[in-house]
Design a protein around this motif. Structure first.
Motif, mmCIF file in Angstrom:
data_model
loop_
_atom_site.group_PDB
_atom_site.id
_atom_site.type_symbol
_atom_site.label_atom_id
_atom_site.label_comp_id
_atom_site.label_asym_id
_atom_site.label_seq_id
_atom_site.Cartn_x
_atom_site.Cartn_y
_atom_site.Cartn_z
ATOM 1 N N SER A 54 2.456 -34.497 -27.010
ATOM 2 C CA SER A 54 1.578 -33.348 -26.240
ATOM 3 C C SER A 54 0.008 -34.791 -26.253
ATOM 4 O O SER A 54 0.443 -35.639 -26.616
ATOM 5 N N ALA A 55 0.091 -34.396 -24.759
ATOM 6 C CA ALA A 55 -1.542 -35.187 -24.943
ATOM 7 C C ALA A 55 -2.750 -34.821 -26.033
ATOM 8 O O ALA A 55 -1.836 -33.385 -26.699
ATOM 9 N N ASP A 56 -4.203 -34.968 -26.213
ATOM 10 C CA ASP A 56 -4.664 -34.472 -26.983
ATOM 11 C C ASP A 56 -5.570 -33.318 -25.882
ATOM 12 O O ASP A 56 -6.050 -32.271 -26.581
ATOM 13 N N LEU A 57 -5.357 -33.692 -24.817
ATOM 14 C CA LEU A 57 -7.140 -33.475 -23.997
ATOM 15 C C LEU A 57 -6.792 -33.502 -22.503
ATOM 16 O O LEU A 57 -6.004 -34.207 -22.055
ATOM 17 N N ILE A 58 -6.845 -32.873 -21.729
ATOM 18 C CA ILE A 58 -7.034 -32.951 -20.051
ATOM 19 C C ILE A 58 -8.149 -32.619 -19.442
ATOM 20 O O ILE A 58 -8.777 -32.068 -19.699
ATOM 21 N N ALA A 59 -7.824 -33.640 -19.055
ATOM 22 C CA ALA A 59 -9.498 -34.243 -17.687
ATOM 23 C C ALA A 59 -8.945 -33.790 -16.568
ATOM 24 O O ALA A 59 -7.820 -34.222 -15.818
ATOM 25 N N THR A 60 -10.137 -33.155 -15.555
ATOM 26 C CA THR A 60 -9.740 -32.754 -14.721
ATOM 27 C C THR A 60 -10.607 -33.105 -13.423
ATOM 28 O O THR A 60 -11.764 -33.053 -12.928
ATOM 29 N N PRO A 61 -10.043 -34.159 -12.748
ATOM 30 C CA PRO A 61 -11.386 -35.397 -12.108
ATOM 31 C C PRO A 61 -11.477 -34.815 -10.658
ATOM 32 O O PRO A 61 -10.389 -34.207 -10.501
ATOM 33 N N ARG A 62 -13.087 -34.767 -10.252
ATOM 34 C CA ARG A 62 -12.613 -33.411 -8.771
ATOM 35 C C ARG A 62 -13.007 -35.062 -7.994
ATOM 36 O O ARG A 62 -12.997 -34.510 -6.783
ATOM 37 N N ASP A 63 -13.356 -35.976 -8.006
ATOM 38 C CA ASP A 63 -13.142 -37.390 -6.525
ATOM 39 C C ASP A 63 -12.765 -38.257 -7.677
ATOM 40 O O ASP A 63 -12.500 -38.810 -9.509
ATOM 41 N N GLU A 64 -12.895 -39.824 -6.584
ATOM 42 C CA GLU A 64 -12.532 -40.868 -7.541
ATOM 43 C C GLU A 64 -13.738 -41.726 -8.355
ATOM 44 O O GLU A 64 -13.262 -41.901 -9.153
ATOM 45 N N ALA A 65 -14.938 -41.067 -8.295
ATOM 46 C CA ALA A 65 -15.728 -41.339 -9.326
ATOM 47 C C ALA A 65 -15.631 -41.019 -10.372
ATOM 48 O O ALA A 65 -15.665 -41.894 -11.450
ATOM 49 N N ASP A 66 -14.800 -39.560 -10.584
ATOM 50 C CA ASP A 66 -14.498 -39.102 -11.902
ATOM 51 C C ASP A 66 -13.180 -40.105 -12.129
ATOM 52 O O ASP A 66 -13.593 -39.898 -13.720
ATOM 53 N N VAL A 67 -12.627 -40.164 -11.753
ATOM 54 C CA VAL A 67 -11.296 -40.836 -12.156
ATOM 55 C C VAL A 67 -11.496 -42.061 -12.619
ATOM 56 O O VAL A 67 -11.503 -42.556 -14.273
ATOM 57 N N ILE A 68 -12.260 -42.405 -12.143
ATOM 58 C CA ILE A 68 -13.201 -44.041 -12.757
ATOM 59 C C ILE A 68 -13.782 -43.781 -13.868
ATOM 60 O O ILE A 68 -13.984 -44.792 -14.945
ATOM 61 N N ARG A 69 -14.248 -42.941 -14.060
ATOM 62 C CA ARG A 69 -15.049 -42.650 -15.180
ATOM 63 C C ARG A 69 -14.271 -42.596 -17.014
ATOM 64 O O ARG A 69 -14.559 -42.888 -17.762
ATOM 65 N N VAL A 70 -13.555 -41.512 -16.129
ATOM 66 C CA VAL A 70 -11.916 -41.298 -17.579
ATOM 67 C C VAL A 70 -11.639 -42.287 -17.846
ATOM 68 O O VAL A 70 -11.440 -42.978 -18.914
ATOM 69 N N ALA A 71 -11.065 -43.603 -16.468
ATOM 70 C CA ALA A 71 -10.758 -44.636 -16.717
ATOM 71 C C ALA A 71 -11.584 -45.803 -17.575
ATOM 72 O O ALA A 71 -10.731 -45.757 -18.862
ATOM 73 N N ALA A 72 -12.987 -46.027 -17.514
ATOM 74 C CA ALA A 72 -13.448 -46.704 -17.918
ATOM 75 C C ALA A 72 -14.030 -45.522 -19.642
ATOM 76 O O ALA A 72 -13.519 -46.934 -20.310
ATOM 77 N N ALA A 73 -13.873 -45.114 -19.713
ATOM 78 C CA ALA A 73 -13.763 -44.365 -21.096
ATOM 79 C C ALA A 73 -12.060 -44.311 -22.165
ATOM 80 O O ALA A 73 -12.396 -44.992 -23.301
ATOM 81 N N CYS A 74 -11.095 -44.342 -21.303
ATOM 82 C CA CYS A 74 -10.465 -44.459 -21.754
ATOM 83 C C CYS A 74 -10.206 -46.376 -22.791
ATOM 84 O O CYS A 74 -9.653 -46.485 -23.360
ATOM 85 N N ALA A 75 -10.672 -47.175 -21.698
ATOM 86 C CA ALA A 75 -10.397 -48.302 -21.518
ATOM 87 C C ALA A 75 -11.336 -48.476 -23.303
ATOM 88 O O ALA A 75 -10.912 -48.977 -24.230
ATOM 89 N N ARG A 76 -12.692 -48.481 -22.943
ATOM 90 C CA ARG A 76 -13.011 -48.436 -24.398
ATOM 91 C C ARG A 76 -13.102 -48.337 -25.551
ATOM 92 O O ARG A 76 -13.520 -48.515 -26.260
ATOM 93 N N HIS A 77 -12.347 -46.660 -25.237
ATOM 94 C CA HIS A 77 -12.211 -46.073 -27.058
ATOM 95 C C HIS A 77 -11.023 -46.315 -27.030
ATOM 96 O O HIS A 77 -10.106 -45.549 -27.795
ATOM 97 N N ARG A 78 -10.535 -47.148 -26.023
ATOM 98 C CA ARG A 78 -8.491 -47.779 -26.554
ATOM 99 C C ARG A 78 -7.288 -46.070 -26.926
ATOM 100 O O ARG A 78 -6.820 -45.712 -27.259
ATOM 101 N N VAL A 79 -7.923 -45.111 -25.106
ATOM 102 C CA VAL A 79 -7.160 -44.200 -24.928
ATOM 103 C C VAL A 79 -6.339 -43.808 -24.601
ATOM 104 O O VAL A 79 -6.630 -43.987 -23.079
ATOM 105 N N PRO A 80 -4.355 -43.431 -24.694
ATOM 106 C CA PRO A 80 -3.653 -43.309 -24.017
ATOM 107 C C PRO A 80 -4.763 -42.523 -22.750
ATOM 108 O O PRO A 80 -5.142 -41.511 -22.925
ATOM 109 N N LEU A 81 -3.776 -42.487 -21.094
ATOM 110 C CA LEU A 81 -3.530 -42.154 -19.977
ATOM 111 C C LEU A 81 -2.644 -42.172 -19.431
ATOM 112 O O LEU A 81 -1.471 -42.699 -18.976
ATOM 113 N N THR A 82 -2.808 -40.948 -19.525
ATOM 114 C CA THR A 82 -0.904 -40.643 -18.272
ATOM 115 C C THR A 82 -1.418 -39.107 -17.787
ATOM 116 O O THR A 82 -2.503 -38.090 -17.364
ATOM 117 N N VAL A 83 -1.059 -39.415 -16.376
ATOM 118 C CA VAL A 83 -1.572 -39.083 -14.999
ATOM 119 C C VAL A 83 -0.010 -37.753 -14.956
ATOM 120 O O VAL A 83 0.600 -38.174 -15.029
#
Ligand SMILES: Cc1cc2nc3c(=O)[nH]c(=O)nc-3n(C[C@H](O)[C@H](O)[C@H](O)COP(=O)(O)OP(=O)(O)OC[C@H]3O[C@@H](n4cnc5c(N)ncnc54)[C@H](O)[C@@H]3O)c2cc1C
Length: 455
Positions: A54-83
């Motif tokens: 299981s994931a730890d949380l679900i994030a639901t971007p509303r647009d591409e800007a949100d996707v970029i923000r989630v991607a940056a946060a995952c990279a910064r904190h070294r958290v996996p991301l699965t679409v």
């Protein structure tokens, strides 16, 4: 918190949540666990291997800007991301093996533009919504999976291979079947990359390990009035032979030719009345002006028990939902004692090879074929229903197919490599992954050849 090896620590998840701002998230563990699943349960082997992931949380971007923000946060904190898109994948493709963020991409569904023969669309668009939009102007997607009514165009490109329409256009992998993909990288400062032409193959069937796709440009085909039909035959090989001849008949415009052996049609619910006891069937979609030629080719070899214009609008069940991997689903509805395989028969002795496999596993591997074009040639893939005994016997059946030149794309494994007929990662995809996902955070564990160099 996830407790599988490699999972992000609670402190990283907390810091990440703080960085997501007003992007909608779900942290309720039971909801997150349910959404972290796909249709991997078709495989008893994957059902065991992926239980509880299981994931730890679900994030639901509303647009591409949100996707970029989630991607940056995952990279910064070294958290996996699965679409995750429609969640209809079959091999645990959208199941996070190491927790982290499950990125629900479905809100990015706007159509950017359409023109004759092409469309540019947000990845979260459902494929039936795309066709509903373009069909009135005479165009539709060249191909779609049998999950068209529940799956997204992005999930198809990132996880699928082909389907209804592949008899004319081949699979997604064929040149020209994906025109362009827009991709967000998983870096502290994510980049947005436009992959055009062949370069778009870097994200095709890579299970979201080579970037987050946000938009796709896809080619369209002429939209016909498709007539869906059930044709019944005394013998399965007669259905296969006729399907082959119809597939080779270039003048007959078709979208689907699916021979299915008895007793599989006995599981076909609402369609059962058109599938007489003991008969094998061929399910077809033929353009209305070609139906007469199709009937002439058939002659008295089989009987058409059902013919009507195809309709996959809300509330209707199209016949393609008895084909491709829906055939397996119809049987699985009656019990989990069966599973399936994905075969590609040798094009130069197609029917002979189908016959050989049928004779080798009577009553154990029940044949179901899908005629397709592959590398410019007519051939067929098979999604036979297998009466499951145990993993050893399943692997033996796979080995016996391969010994006889029937390639298997194993649906009982979850890595990109093991599920392909080549058993290795595409060199372009592997190289591109190093560029776009230096920390190896995109759907980790799914591309096993990848070893991150950055930490
Ligand atoms: C009954 C049944 C029948 C099926 N028939 C077919 C068939 O005919 N042909 C076929 O090819 N497949 C078939 N499939 C498999 C699957 O339905 C399709 O591949 C479908 O297109 C997946 O779309 P989805 O939106 O559900 O994607 P998901 O299952 O949500 O995702 C699939 C994969 O793509 C990744 N992904 C999704 N969106 C993105 C994105 N925007 N960026 C990066 N990665 C992304 C996910 O991480 C995951 O690895 C079938 C499955 C079932 C259960």
């Amino acid at each position: 918190m996830n407790d599988f090896p490699g999972s992000a620590p609670a402190s990283a998840i907390g810091a990440l949540l703080a960085d997501l701002g007003d992007i909608p998230v779900v942290t309720d563990a039971s909801v997150v666990r349910k959404r972290s699943r796909d249709f991997f349960w078709y495989s008893p082997i994957l059902n065991e291997a992926l239980a509880g992931k299981s994931a730890d949380l679900i994030a639901t971007p509303r647009d591409e800007a949100d996707v970029i923000r989630v991607a940056a946060a995952c990279a910064r904190h070294r958290v996996p991301l699965t679409v995750r898109a429609g969640g209809t994948g079959n091999y645990g493709q959208a199941v996070p093996l190491h927790g982290g963020v499950l990125l629900d991409i479905t809100a990015l569904s706007a159509i950017e533009w359409t023109r004759p023969g092409a469309i540019r669309v947000g990845v979260g668009a459902m494929m039936n919504a795309i066709d509903a939009q373009t069909q009135p102007s005479g165009w539709e997607l060249r191909m779609h999976p049998s999950t068209k009514r529940t799956a997204t165009i992005g999930g198809f490109v990132a996880g699928g291979s082909g389907g209804i329409g592949s008899i004319t256009y081949g699979g997604l992998r064929e040149a020209g079947n994906i025109l362009a993909a827009r991709v967000v990288t998983l870096e502290e400062q994510p980049r947005v990359i436009e992959l055009r032409g062949d370069a778009a193959q870097k994200v095709n069937r890579a299970y979201g390990t080579t970037g987050i796709i946000t938009a796709l440009e896809m080619p369209l085909a002429p939209a016909w009035t498709w007539i869906e039909m059930v044709v019944v035959f005394d013998d399965f090989l007669d259905a296969a032979q006729f399907g082959y001849e119809a597939a080779l008949s270039d003048g007959i415009v078709k979208k689907l030719l699916s021979p299915v052996a008895w007793p599989i049609p006995s599981y076909f619910g609402a369609l059962k009345q058109y599938c007489p006891e003991g008969k094998s069937v061929l399910i077809a979609m033929v353009a209305e002006p070609s139906v007469e030629s199709f009937r002439t080719l058939l002659g008295d070899r089989g009987e058409i028990t059902f013919a009507a214009p195809a309709d996959d609008s809300t509330g209707r069940v199209p016949l393609y939902e008895y084909t491709w991997n829906h055939t397996t689903l119809q049987v699985l509805k009656a019990g989990r004692s069966v599973t399936y395989l994905q075969c590609l028969y040798p094009h130069d002795r197609l029917i002979e090879s189908v016959r050989q496999m049928q004779e080798m596993f009577p009553d154990e591997v029940l044949p179901h074929l899908e005629f397709i074009r592959f590398g410019g040639r007519v051939t067929c893939s098979g999604l036979p229903v297998v009466r499951y005994r145990d993993a050893d016997r399943l692997n033996e059946i796979i080995a016996l197919h391969e010994e006889n030149d029937v390639f298997i794309a194993n649906p009982h494994v979850y890595t990109v490599e093991d599920g392909s007929r080549y058993k290795r990662a595409d060199a372009d995809q592997l190289g591109f992954k190093h560029e776009v996902d230096p920390y190896g955070l995109l759907n980790p564990g799914k591309m096993r050849s990848f070893v991150p160099v950055a930490d």
